[in-house]
Design a protein around this motif. Structure first.
Motif, short mmCIF file in Angstrom:
data_model
loop_
_atom_site.label_atom_id
_atom_site.label_comp_id
_atom_site.label_asym_id
_atom_site.label_seq_id
_atom_site.Cartn_x
_atom_site.Cartn_y
_atom_site.Cartn_z
N ALA B 137 6.67 28.54 17.82
CA ALA B 137 5.41 27.85 17.56
C ALA B 137 4.33 28.81 17.09
O ALA B 137 3.50 28.47 16.25
CB ALA B 137 4.97 27.11 18.82
N ILE B 138 4.35 30.01 17.64
CA ILE B 138 3.34 31.00 17.24
C ILE B 138 3.48 31.36 15.76
O ILE B 138 2.49 31.50 15.05
CB ILE B 138 3.45 32.26 18.13
N LYS B 139 4.74 31.46 15.32
CA LYS B 139 4.97 31.90 13.93
C LYS B 139 4.26 31.02 12.91
O LYS B 139 3.82 31.49 11.87
CB LYS B 139 6.48 31.90 13.64
N THR B 140 4.16 29.75 13.21
CA THR B 140 3.58 28.82 12.24
C THR B 140 2.19 28.34 12.65
O THR B 140 1.63 27.45 12.02
CB THR B 140 4.50 27.59 12.09
N ALA B 141 1.64 28.93 13.69
CA ALA B 141 0.34 28.45 14.19
C ALA B 141 -0.81 28.90 13.30
O ALA B 141 -0.74 29.95 12.64
CB ALA B 141 0.12 28.96 15.61
N ARG B 142 -1.87 28.08 13.30
CA ARG B 142 -3.14 28.49 12.67
C ARG B 142 -4.14 28.94 13.75
O ARG B 142 -5.06 29.70 13.48
CB ARG B 142 -3.76 27.33 11.90
N VAL B 143 -3.95 28.46 14.95
CA VAL B 143 -4.87 28.76 16.06
C VAL B 143 -4.08 29.14 17.29
O VAL B 143 -3.18 28.39 17.71
CB VAL B 143 -5.72 27.53 16.44
N ILE B 144 -4.45 30.25 17.85
CA ILE B 144 -3.76 30.72 19.06
C ILE B 144 -4.74 30.76 20.23
O ILE B 144 -5.85 31.29 20.11
CB ILE B 144 -3.21 32.16 18.84
N GLY B 145 -4.33 30.20 21.34
CA GLY B 145 -5.01 30.45 22.61
C GLY B 145 -4.26 31.58 23.30
O GLY B 145 -3.15 31.37 23.82
#
Lengths: 345, 345, 345, 345
Positions: B137-145
């Motif tokens: 999910a991180i690989k394609t994320a635009r926003v990370i918490g």
């Protein structure tokens, strides 16, 4: 790749060499000796190196040090001088982090270290490994006496002034403070956590080995007789060294000119940072890096100049400086593998 | 080169981002904002960065954050959610080191952080930035918490057990200890040297924000209801976090099988080190690195498993993990710029 | 005046006895033994005692311990049991700060301490020296086994709950943290300043001597079988101990009733301070004093009660408690010589 | 019983006064003021005082300071001079722990403290509260300017030499190191744990307020013009001060004679301990006590004498000394309530 051996890798300068060399792009760690820990993977003793250093300690007889290109001695005084001749004969360069090859004055060595110097031939060709003051000789050296931690700060702090002849060489005072790691990794009551934390003290005030070493080197920079009063103290911190240097100005010179003297002296030095006049460098601004920082003060615009010098005693004061020498000896860029950013906070 | 902006670079996670990013081979540091310090060279505030970071702080209105590829928020809670929509609209990725995008349960967020969540659209697409549990999910994320420091240790310590269904999810205890830098760089009496050194205390025992965050994430790993009792403590050290986790085994399982569970779970993870069964990891073995180390114990061969987890709260617990996420988001090797050897001693 | 002898006065519990006894109005310090330091004035080893303690160490054979009224053993395990019979025969009372007279279960003693118990007759009459739980027996005792530091906190924290029968005795957890002085004044690498500062770790997690001692005592308070999981940790501070205790409530009981349970239990105890419900006691609030402070928490108003207990490990956890016992044994006011105000900051 | 008031009891010198006075046998603590904390029991702010100090802070307008026999000001500079006249008029003695009544040279005061001196009448009669050098004047004083911490060490270290005329008064150097509590209990970034631990630095090197104070006092001891170079440093410890003093000998004098000079000067002083020649006093040997210890060194048997001086900056350097003055002012034995044994380790 430079094949590197380390003799005596279980102390703090040893493990710091490992930290630095394990990411040095031109180095292959070949052998690390320890009589007591033969066979023990280095990372079992130092879990910080798990996944970073794969080799094990081997006893001195098994380690093939003569196959190395260079051997570092991170040992007590006296070990390097016993092993250097054989290594040199095999074409291996030697960098000693102890005192065996620091003092050209053998009488002083024997007085302060309490052992006979058994390797005076090698001593004669040994080069004092302070690159900022001795770079050319280091480049062609086969044997390096890596400077003591305190002497590095005192020399780099006083050198521009002595060379320019603006201070009285006969009344130098160095009030120096070191983190506890400078005392090494030895099972001694005095450096237990419960003895050395939340307290402060001086030690060796009546006389300390680093006085003759520093004096010998400073004397090379001036014709005037150098007199140095050196007072070491123990600070409740792990790493870090702060030297507060006092020098009497003997000429009429402006603060700007003094500052320029230092900036000129170190303008090409990546590892010496001359901070703005009146700064207060903190030891932590050099933590875990090869940087030394210094700043000038002139209280009350008087005749005494105060030079504040900080470094990490285990890096610029020991293992980092040794790697800096190695880089020079092997024709590498001087900063190879030494570009760590200080860890703050 | 990835153009990076940092909002709020004057705190400890900010300066740690600078330390890491300044030697990251694929990053160009483009902008760093501070309302208060507009115009001040970063290295004037943090002398450790002299010669390493050349840019100055700029006020938020001047900094061209929309020209960046990614912006890190090293700010108090609430700032990222106010600025994220504009950045995302401009095609800039966002990594928030505060809590704005950690909790999907908005009611919990508002209860624990005391502010309304004003950016729930973005929250819905935000990805929880714990690579070891959420990599794809991180690989394609635009926003990370980016995860909290304590939650990182608790999740990586409990996850293999919950996934395997061998412990009682309803009686987890986490007794956690953090260095003082975790409290941030704020002028507060309670974290003064003279208040926080040579002493030890718990805080927030009756309730702490990291409980709902951790529970929400752990609940994703098991169908059983998760109940977590979390007790944070303050340790007189700068960096470092040690979590002592207690879990009740509900099946008959050998120590070897438990160890294998962890070794399998993390066998491809560069930043998670499963130490031998019965080890006692020290926080300093991770100091200034992105490593997290853990070890299992089973006292008296009983029904309770103890998991010891250590990390550097500012690296794997904050800024290092954020860079690890960035590497994934930009298709770089996950360890790029993160291969620091822990600093020991 | 009570004539006092100390065997083994060179360690931390020994010097702490000296600090306390040197201002105790009813005590005359008669003899202090050390095999190694025979003839050395105590104040030469401990300059903090210059002008306060005038006597010198004497070797065991010279010291006239049989002339004392009471002898404290601040020695390694095994010493007191060898010397106690002779002293008792001479009418001298004995207070052992080591473990020789703590455990009535000889098998447990021999398992955990690795030496045979050679003095079981004396052991039978020995009294466990925790005044708050055992006052009457102490008053008439000839031999005291002074409690371990951790066990003191665990017992005073769990006792009111076990006596009242409101918690599950079979699932006690004690997550405990100690300052480094608890490891003693021994030349060991692991407790060097450079090894033990700026870091945190657990130790002895798989099993520790203080578990059987505490279990044996707690078992005296309840008919239910006591099961205790004890996890000790090392904190980078000199003095201080913090125990975080977890107990499962098995009855429906309000927080007010729980608080009242503790306030009643300790209402006449000068050295136990029950703080308001929800407080976070700090170790420094007891530094250099005989106070133990505790506070209750009930996170999420759930089934688990958390008890936070702090003390100075060298005072209430060792030498102060020993003097408290002595006061009881000699009919003095229990607080005589023990009214130090904690040193803060 | 002496009725005592304290103005500004929330800082470190205030709480240290409370620690000392709460067990002082001739003192009744009558009032303690704090504008911000009106009504708060002192022990709620300082749990170390639970059970030891029963009174609450009261706002300045409510506190009946004029009913006291003596009032201590543990306040920022400028407060005492505003309130002293009214108190004196009411027959109350005043002891100021700040600088209002330290410097007789008003111009110097105004230059270094940046505020006008509004109470010069009182200043004229104020007595500098260093008992070892000024005892008779203190006995009859109504107003005391309690010495600064650094100045106490510098004066007691240089005084015997200046009085005897054996050193060059024109080239004194004092390289001094203080624990962080000396900076007070203020919410400032620079003294946070994460900023001030594991590091060392100098501060105020170009000029510091304690130079004119010390110079003014030292000048009273000699006809020669005194020139003092004073360099303060911050040590990562809570309490403790170490001054390393350098003086040029101008006469031919033996080490024995120098040592005798000090032993004679302080032979009747309970709080000044002249250690054997060549000793290295540690700050912890004075921790939490009113002792000051010093030792002489003469490196290389040269012309420069080094005097090492240690004290607890909060006790002999502040609150202990203030109580010592109070004892003198009220005709008590000088050591009343000040006989704490230093806390070690």
């Amino acid at each position: 790749m430079i094949k590197v051996g380390i003799v005596g890798g279980t102390g703090y300068t040893g493990v710091e060499l490992l930290r630095i060399l394990s990411t040095h792009p031109e180095v292959e760690l070949t052998a690390i000796t320890s009589r007591k820990e033969d066979g023990l993977p280095v990372a079992d003793m130092y879990p910080s190196l798990r996944g970073k250093v794969g080799i094990a300690f081997s006893s001195p007889d098994k380690a093939k040090l003569t196959d190395c290109d260079v051997v570092f001695f991170a040992t007590p005084h006296g070990v390097a001088m016993a092993q250097a001749p054989e290594l040199l004969a095999a074409g291996v360069k030697v960098i000693d982090l102890a005192a065996d090859f620091r003092l050209q004055d053998v009488a002083q060595f024997e007085k302060w270290y309490g052992i006979p110097h058994t390797c005076q031939d090698v001593l004669k060709e040994a080069v004092y490994g302070l690159p900022e003051l001795n770079r050319d000789a280091i480049k062609t050296a086969r044997v390096i006496g890596n400077p003591g931690c305190y002497p590095t700060t005192m020399q780099l702090g006083f050198a521009p002034l002595l060379k320019a002849g603006v201070i009285d060489a006969g009344s130098l005072i160095a009030d120096c403070k070191s983190g506890v790691s400078g005392a090494g990794r030895k099972a001694e009551i005095g450096i237990l956590f419960s003895e050395a934390s939340d307290t402060f003290k001086a030690y060796g005030v009546s006389g300390h080995r680093h006085t003759p070493e520093t004096t010998e080197q400073l004397q090379r920079l001036t014709a005037e007789p150098v007199e140095l009063l050196f007072t070491p103290h123990l600070v409740p911190m792990i790493r870090g060294m702060h030297s507060t240097l006092y020098a009497k100005l003997k000429t009429d010179i402006s603060n700007e000119a003094l500052q320029a003297l230092f900036e000129d002296a170190y303008k090409d030095e990546e590892f010496v940072d001359v901070m703005p006049f009146g700064s207060h460098p903190e030891t932590r601004s050099t933590r875990a890096s090869n940087m030394l920082r210094l700043a000038l003060h002139r209280p009350g615009n008087g005749k005494t100049l105060v030079i504040l010098v900080v470094q990490d005693n285990l890096v610029k004061g020991a293992s980092g400086q040794a790697v800096q020498c190695m880089n020079l000896m092997f024709g590498l860029a001087e900063n190879t593998g030494l570009q760590h950013v200080p860890v703050m906070p």
